[in-house]
Design a protein around this motif. Structure first.
Motif, PDB file in Angstrom:
ATOM      1  N   GLY A   1      -5.523  -0.556   1.523  1.00 37.28           N
ATOM      2  CA  GLY A   1      -5.475   0.237   2.752  1.00 37.28           C
ATOM      3  C   GLY A   1      -6.584  -0.139   3.721  1.00 37.28           C
TER       4      GLY A   1
ATOM      5  N   ALA B   1       0.441   5.613  -7.361  1.00 34.76           N
ATOM      6  CA  ALA B   1      -0.864   6.162  -7.725  1.00 34.76           C
ATOM      7  C   ALA B   1      -0.779   7.634  -8.111  1.00 34.76           C
TER       8      ALA B   1
ATOM      9  N   ILE C   1       0.681   3.892  -3.041  1.00 35.58           N
ATOM     10  CA  ILE C   1       0.333   5.309  -2.938  1.00 35.58           C
ATOM     11  C   ILE C   1       1.298   6.137  -3.782  1.00 35.58           C
TER      12      ILE C   1
ATOM     13  N   THR D   1       0.828  -1.205   0.000  1.00 29.14           N
ATOM     14  CA  THR D   1       0.000   0.000   0.000  1.00 29.14           C
ATOM     15  C   THR D   1       0.862   1.254   0.000  1.00 29.14           C
TER      16      THR D   1
ATOM     17  N   VAL E   1      -5.373   0.666  -4.287  1.00 33.05           N
ATOM     18  CA  VAL E   1      -4.656   1.161  -3.105  1.00 33.05           C
ATOM     19  C   VAL E   1      -5.635   1.396  -1.960  1.00 33.05           C
TER      20      VAL E   1
ATOM     21  N   LEU F   1      -5.706   3.980  -7.760  1.00 32.63           N
ATOM     22  CA  LEU F   1      -6.246   4.486  -6.494  1.00 32.63           C
ATOM     23  C   LEU F   1      -7.276   3.548  -5.865  1.00 32.63           C
TER      24      LEU F   1
END
Length: 154
Positions: free
Chosen positions: A43, A29, A26, A22, A39, A36
């Motif tokens: 998350g 992303a 990020i 993750t 992710v 996104l």
């Protein structure tokens, strides 16, 4: 409860691995916004692992009261983790029902050294097992939350 603890160990280990993914997701992303959603789901899964472990430690083992806000965090992130696990299970089923799709995927990967097909199959089997364990853990945690609802304070 031994089986739940064992299941929690595997889920927390998987969530620790997902936390690293993750973090780098990020960063990736920012260059590719299409990542996104994935992710976000990883998350949610990481946060679910954290709050489920906290719930189990404080409520089920310690018989201590926790805030209702932590229960809400657990349940909201469990929804994201359920979506993540269902997507992992569905992708595995699709991959094994259409084995030629894996060959097409391997052709699209630009690499100097070819990726062995057996490696991708083994990784997908491992992710299927982990996503299935995660799904079972989420359902079991929801049952435990309902069973111990008197331990949540406003």
């Amino acid at each position: 409860m031994f089986l739940y603890r064992l299941l929690s160990f595997f889920v927390n280990f998987f969530c620790a691995f997902l936390a690293v993914i993750t973090f780098f997701g990020i960063l990736l992303a920012f260059g590719n916004p299409a990542l996104l959603l994935q992710v976000f789901l990883t998350g949610c899964t990481v946060l679910y692992g954290w709050f489920a472990n906290r719930f189990f430690t404080y409520v089920v083992i310690g018989r201590q009261h926790i805030r209702k806000k932590q229960k809400d965090w657990l349940q909201v992130n469990a929804i994201g983790a359920i979506i993540f696990s269902i997507l992992g299970i569905v992708n595995f089923i699709y991959l094994f029902s259409n084995p030629h799709s894996l060959d097409e995927l391997l052709k699209q990967i630009p690499a100097s050294q070819p990726v062995p097909k057996t490696l991708l199959l083994n990784v997908s089997i491992g992710l299927f097992v982990l996503c299935s364990l995660l799904f079972i853990h989420i359902i079991w945690t929801y049952i435990l939350v309902r069973k111990h609802k008197e331990y949540f304070d406003n």
